[in-house]
Scaffold this motif. Sequence first.
Motif, PDB file in Angstrom:
ATOM      1  N   ALA A 124       1.468 -27.762  18.873  1.00 20.23           N
ATOM      2  CA  ALA A 124       1.078 -29.181  18.844  1.00 20.23           C
ATOM      3  C   ALA A 124      -0.444 -29.298  18.784  1.00 20.23           C
ATOM      4  O   ALA A 124      -1.170 -28.402  19.232  1.00 20.23           O
ATOM      5  CB  ALA A 124       1.622 -29.883  20.076  1.00 20.23           C
ATOM      6  N   THR A 125      -0.933 -30.403  18.214  1.00 20.26           N
ATOM      7  CA  THR A 125      -2.380 -30.551  18.020  1.00 20.26           C
ATOM      8  C   THR A 125      -2.906 -31.845  18.626  1.00 20.26           C
ATOM      9  O   THR A 125      -2.246 -32.888  18.594  1.00 20.26           O
ATOM     10  CB  THR A 125      -2.712 -30.579  16.511  1.00 20.26           C
ATOM     11  N   VAL A 126      -4.120 -31.732  19.145  1.00 17.96           N
ATOM     12  CA  VAL A 126      -4.839 -32.905  19.644  1.00 17.96           C
ATOM     13  C   VAL A 126      -6.165 -32.974  18.909  1.00 17.96           C
ATOM     14  O   VAL A 126      -6.932 -32.004  18.902  1.00 17.96           O
ATOM     15  CB  VAL A 126      -5.130 -32.790  21.163  1.00 17.96           C
ATOM     16  N   ALA A 127      -6.427 -34.101  18.251  1.00 14.05           N
ATOM     17  CA  ALA A 127      -7.731 -34.300  17.624  1.00 14.05           C
ATOM     18  C   ALA A 127      -8.605 -35.068  18.606  1.00 14.05           C
ATOM     19  O   ALA A 127      -8.115 -35.950  19.319  1.00 14.05           O
ATOM     20  CB  ALA A 127      -7.575 -35.107  16.340  1.00 14.05           C
ATOM     21  N   VAL A 128      -9.888 -34.726  18.643  1.00 14.21           N
ATOM     22  CA  VAL A 128     -10.843 -35.571  19.357  1.00 14.21           C
ATOM     23  C   VAL A 128     -11.795 -36.115  18.300  1.00 14.21           C
ATOM     24  O   VAL A 128     -12.025 -35.476  17.270  1.00 14.21           O
ATOM     25  CB  VAL A 128     -11.617 -34.811  20.460  1.00 14.21           C
ATOM     26  N   HIS A 129     -12.332 -37.298  18.563  1.00 18.28           N
ATOM     27  CA  HIS A 129     -13.220 -37.874  17.551  1.00 18.28           C
ATOM     28  C   HIS A 129     -14.183 -38.858  18.171  1.00 18.28           C
ATOM     29  O   HIS A 129     -13.910 -39.437  19.236  1.00 18.28           O
ATOM     30  CB  HIS A 129     -12.385 -38.556  16.457  1.00 18.28           C
ATOM     31  N   SER A 130     -15.293 -39.053  17.508  1.00 18.20           N
ATOM     32  CA  SER A 130     -16.245 -40.090  17.906  1.00 18.20           C
ATOM     33  C   SER A 130     -15.766 -41.411  17.306  1.00 18.20           C
ATOM     34  O   SER A 130     -14.882 -41.426  16.441  1.00 18.20           O
ATOM     35  CB  SER A 130     -17.639 -39.746  17.370  1.00 18.20           C
ATOM     36  N   THR A 131     -16.387 -42.501  17.718  1.00 17.38           N
ATOM     37  CA  THR A 131     -15.981 -43.799  17.173  1.00 17.38           C
ATOM     38  C   THR A 131     -16.217 -43.849  15.660  1.00 17.38           C
ATOM     39  O   THR A 131     -15.523 -44.561  14.945  1.00 17.38           O
ATOM     40  CB  THR A 131     -16.747 -44.950  17.848  1.00 17.38           C
ATOM     41  N   HIS A 184      -8.364 -35.592   9.940  1.00 12.97           N
ATOM     42  CA  HIS A 184      -7.810 -34.736  11.001  1.00 12.97           C
ATOM     43  C   HIS A 184      -7.246 -35.588  12.145  1.00 12.97           C
ATOM     44  O   HIS A 184      -6.327 -35.173  12.833  1.00 12.97           O
ATOM     45  CB  HIS A 184      -8.859 -33.736  11.505  1.00 12.97           C
ATOM     46  N   VAL A 185      -7.793 -36.785  12.303  1.00 12.07           N
ATOM     47  CA  VAL A 185      -7.290 -37.681  13.353  1.00 12.07           C
ATOM     48  C   VAL A 185      -5.924 -38.228  12.936  1.00 12.07           C
ATOM     49  O   VAL A 185      -4.979 -38.301  13.720  1.00 12.07           O
ATOM     50  CB  VAL A 185      -8.302 -38.816  13.610  1.00 12.07           C
ATOM     51  N   ARG A 186      -5.812 -38.573  11.649  1.00  9.77           N
ATOM     52  CA  ARG A 186      -4.544 -39.116  11.147  1.00  9.77           C
ATOM     53  C   ARG A 186      -3.421 -38.101  11.213  1.00  9.77           C
ATOM     54  O   ARG A 186      -2.270 -38.454  11.440  1.00  9.77           O
ATOM     55  CB  ARG A 186      -4.696 -39.520   9.682  1.00  9.77           C
ATOM     56  N   LEU A 187      -3.749 -36.838  10.964  1.00 12.01           N
ATOM     57  CA  LEU A 187      -2.681 -35.833  10.858  1.00 12.01           C
ATOM     58  C   LEU A 187      -2.326 -35.168  12.180  1.00 12.01           C
ATOM     59  O   LEU A 187      -1.291 -34.514  12.285  1.00 12.01           O
ATOM     60  CB  LEU A 187      -3.078 -34.751   9.834  1.00 12.01           C
ATOM     61  N   ALA A 188      -3.189 -35.310  13.193  1.00 11.19           N
ATOM     62  CA  ALA A 188      -2.908 -34.640  14.471  1.00 11.19           C
ATOM     63  C   ALA A 188      -1.763 -35.342  15.197  1.00 11.19           C
ATOM     64  O   ALA A 188      -1.494 -36.521  14.980  1.00 11.19           O
ATOM     65  CB  ALA A 188      -4.164 -34.650  15.339  1.00 11.19           C
ATOM     66  N   ASP A 189      -1.085 -34.589  16.075  1.00 12.61           N
ATOM     67  CA  ASP A 189      -0.001 -35.175  16.859  1.00 12.61           C
ATOM     68  C   ASP A 189      -0.517 -36.235  17.816  1.00 12.61           C
ATOM     69  O   ASP A 189       0.140 -37.232  18.073  1.00 12.61           O
ATOM     70  CB  ASP A 189       0.730 -34.073  17.641  1.00 12.61           C
ATOM     71  N   GLU A 190      -1.711 -35.975  18.375  1.00 17.64           N
ATOM     72  CA  GLU A 190      -2.321 -36.942  19.304  1.00 17.64           C
ATOM     73  C   GLU A 190      -3.805 -36.966  19.014  1.00 17.64           C
ATOM     74  O   GLU A 190      -4.358 -35.990  18.510  1.00 17.64           O
ATOM     75  CB  GLU A 190      -2.164 -36.469  20.761  1.00 17.64           C
ATOM     76  N   VAL A 234      -7.775 -38.398  20.721  1.00 19.72           N
ATOM     77  CA  VAL A 234      -8.520 -38.991  21.827  1.00 19.72           C
ATOM     78  C   VAL A 234      -9.932 -39.294  21.349  1.00 19.72           C
ATOM     79  O   VAL A 234     -10.603 -38.413  20.792  1.00 19.72           O
ATOM     80  CB  VAL A 234      -8.602 -38.019  23.037  1.00 19.72           C
ATOM     81  N   CYS A 235     -10.374 -40.523  21.564  1.00 19.97           N
ATOM     82  CA  CYS A 235     -11.760 -40.869  21.235  1.00 19.97           C
ATOM     83  C   CYS A 235     -12.639 -40.394  22.387  1.00 19.97           C
ATOM     84  O   CYS A 235     -12.375 -40.702  23.544  1.00 19.97           O
ATOM     85  CB  CYS A 235     -11.893 -42.382  21.045  1.00 19.97           C
ATOM     86  N   ILE A 236     -13.655 -39.586  22.061  1.00 21.36           N
ATOM     87  CA  ILE A 236     -14.461 -38.988  23.135  1.00 21.36           C
ATOM     88  C   ILE A 236     -15.885 -39.518  23.188  1.00 21.36           C
ATOM     89  O   ILE A 236     -16.714 -38.957  23.897  1.00 21.36           O
ATOM     90  CB  ILE A 236     -14.488 -37.440  23.041  1.00 21.36           C
ATOM     91  N   GLY A 237     -16.192 -40.560  22.423  1.00 18.88           N
ATOM     92  CA  GLY A 237     -17.531 -41.118  22.586  1.00 18.88           C
ATOM     93  C   GLY A 237     -18.102 -41.722  21.324  1.00 18.88           C
ATOM     94  O   GLY A 237     -17.459 -41.743  20.269  1.00 18.88           O
ATOM     95  N   PRO A 238     -19.331 -42.206  21.426  1.00 18.96           N
ATOM     96  CA  PRO A 238     -20.013 -42.832  20.300  1.00 18.96           C
ATOM     97  C   PRO A 238     -20.454 -41.798  19.249  1.00 18.96           C
ATOM     98  O   PRO A 238     -20.354 -40.598  19.487  1.00 18.96           O
ATOM     99  CB  PRO A 238     -21.213 -43.516  20.955  1.00 18.96           C
ATOM    100  N   PRO A 239     -20.972 -42.269  18.103  1.00 17.83           N
ATOM    101  CA  PRO A 239     -21.280 -41.364  16.996  1.00 17.83           C
ATOM    102  C   PRO A 239     -22.193 -40.170  17.300  1.00 17.83           C
ATOM    103  O   PRO A 239     -21.879 -39.064  16.839  1.00 17.83           O
ATOM    104  CB  PRO A 239     -21.926 -42.290  15.945  1.00 17.83           C
ATOM    105  N   LEU A 267     -20.346 -32.803  21.400  1.00 16.06           N
ATOM    106  CA  LEU A 267     -21.009 -31.834  22.279  1.00 16.06           C
ATOM    107  C   LEU A 267     -20.821 -32.186  23.752  1.00 16.06           C
ATOM    108  O   LEU A 267     -21.383 -31.542  24.632  1.00 16.06           O
ATOM    109  CB  LEU A 267     -22.516 -31.779  21.955  1.00 16.06           C
ATOM    110  N   ASN A 268     -20.006 -33.198  24.012  1.00 16.30           N
ATOM    111  CA  ASN A 268     -19.838 -33.675  25.382  1.00 16.30           C
ATOM    112  C   ASN A 268     -18.701 -32.911  26.084  1.00 16.30           C
ATOM    113  O   ASN A 268     -17.520 -33.245  25.964  1.00 16.30           O
ATOM    114  CB  ASN A 268     -19.549 -35.180  25.349  1.00 16.30           C
ATOM    115  N   ILE A 269     -19.103 -31.878  26.818  1.00 17.13           N
ATOM    116  CA  ILE A 269     -18.121 -30.969  27.430  1.00 17.13           C
ATOM    117  C   ILE A 269     -17.192 -31.711  28.400  1.00 17.13           C
ATOM    118  O   ILE A 269     -15.977 -31.497  28.380  1.00 17.13           O
ATOM    119  CB  ILE A 269     -18.843 -29.785  28.116  1.00 17.13           C
ATOM    120  N   HIS A 270     -17.760 -32.600  29.204  1.00 15.50           N
ATOM    121  CA  HIS A 270     -16.919 -33.325  30.183  1.00 15.50           C
ATOM    122  C   HIS A 270     -15.803 -34.095  29.498  1.00 15.50           C
ATOM    123  O   HIS A 270     -14.646 -34.064  29.923  1.00 15.50           O
ATOM    124  CB  HIS A 270     -17.770 -34.322  30.987  1.00 15.50           C
ATOM    125  N   GLN A 271     -16.183 -34.799  28.422  1.00 14.28           N
ATOM    126  CA  GLN A 271     -15.184 -35.609  27.719  1.00 14.28           C
ATOM    127  C   GLN A 271     -14.105 -34.728  27.102  1.00 14.28           C
ATOM    128  O   GLN A 271     -12.930 -35.099  27.077  1.00 14.28           O
ATOM    129  CB  GLN A 271     -15.861 -36.422  26.591  1.00 14.28           C
TER     130      GLN A 271
END
Length: 448
Positions: free
Chosen positions: A27-34, A41-47, A49-54, A61-65
């Motif tokens: 299973a795949t999780v995409a992360v992406h900026s706004t 890759h966001v459209r095709l991933a199973d799930e 998560v937006c991890i921040g602004p551009p 590069l936001n490790i916590h997110q």
Amino acid sequence: MISKVLIANRGEIALRVLRACKELGIATVAVHSTADADAMHVRLADESVCIGPPPSRESYLNIHQIVAACEITGADAVHPGYGFLSENAKFAEILDAHGITFIGPTAEHIRVMGDKITAKQTAQELGIPVVPGSDGEVKPEDALEIARKIGFPVLIKATAGGGGRGMKVARTEADLEEAVSTARSEALAAFGNDAVYMEKYLGKPRHIEIQVMGDGMGNAVHMGERDCSLQRRHQKVWEEANSPALNVEQRMKIGQICADAMKKLKYRGAGTIEFLYENGEFYFIEMNTRLQVEHTITEAITGIDLVHEQIRVASGGGLSVRQEDIVFSGHAIECRINAEDPRTFVPSPGTITHFHAPGGLGVRVDSGAYQGYRIPPYYDSLIGKLIVHGRTRVECMMRLRRVLDEFVIDGIKTTLPLFQDLIGNQDIANGDYDIHWLENYLASKTDA
Ligand code: ADP
């Protein structure tokens, strides 16, 4: 076993990793900026998560997110792609502390290879040939003595270097003092560290790199070389495998040296050992402890999916191939298609109004672009890779010419016309080029 991979990247490489995961039933999780909410890759991933602004600092590069995104989605592994956090030892450690598998080498190996001087010393201890130079850092007061020992011309390099910054050539004794002080101040400005070291300056080398893969338990293989001599400002533009400059014996000899070194190191995952090559000799310059942009041409000539292998070894499953199973077949070329003006190389973000990717035998297009896609201005300008394979170099070049004519990307400027130029050049046809060739060629075109 790995059951869900979070892909900590964007663009074509995020899609590349996603494809490998799907094939393996992971299973795949995409992360992406706004800015990337509409990305392929966001459209095709199973799930996703937006991890921040551009800005990358606040998202990719936001490790916590990213760690939080793993916890929310239950991802048990992270593939970092290339760039961003792929060579960040701290990131690998943090994931480890959270019980999440980093699909890559150990933090220790990332660290060793991330520091230029330690990397070079380690390479030398492992039996890899290096460029003659200083043993470690050079103080300005010792520079002349060391340079005389190495022999002019010499190259002053920043120990914290990257992207060719903090690098200066001294052709004669008279140039040395200035070269050292300029390199030090550039290094201080770019990396906050003014330490420099010295190497023999090679005049007309090729850039040849060896793909390696280790299982972390002492088994390792090499997958031949890639010739990446065609560069502009230290950025690779066109890569090919095999190198037009090597024969089978040379390939297997340097490949075996690299594989043996990785066995001794107990290296885990994919790595690339980069060399300058001149007059039949290899000189180590650095090792990249990650998947590289141009891994695709190695896949074309070996038939091995490098991301599958990365995932296998990360989950402790070992390599799927032994050295004797790896057969090099035919020739492959990769062209990096950037959203840039092909003459000035100024980035050209914007909306793609028409997109038609070429097809047919021996053709691969790795790209997250599509008709209507808007290329955001915040990230690097690579929008796709065109990979062509043929039974011989000549066949590969003929195919590339056909394929370049078929490729349509409208609405923005791209570097496609540059490749149409190169394919008609006699030096390129002969495989007769070094690391300065492309810059000289581009300069001659602007003068004309
Ligand atoms: P960086 O990490 O800054 O990119 P590298 O050590 O990888 O630094 O070198 C970048 C480029 O600089 C190489 O690809 C090559 O073009 C050139 N270079 C590096 N070392 C030498 C050398 N000893 N002689 C000639 N050119 C060199």
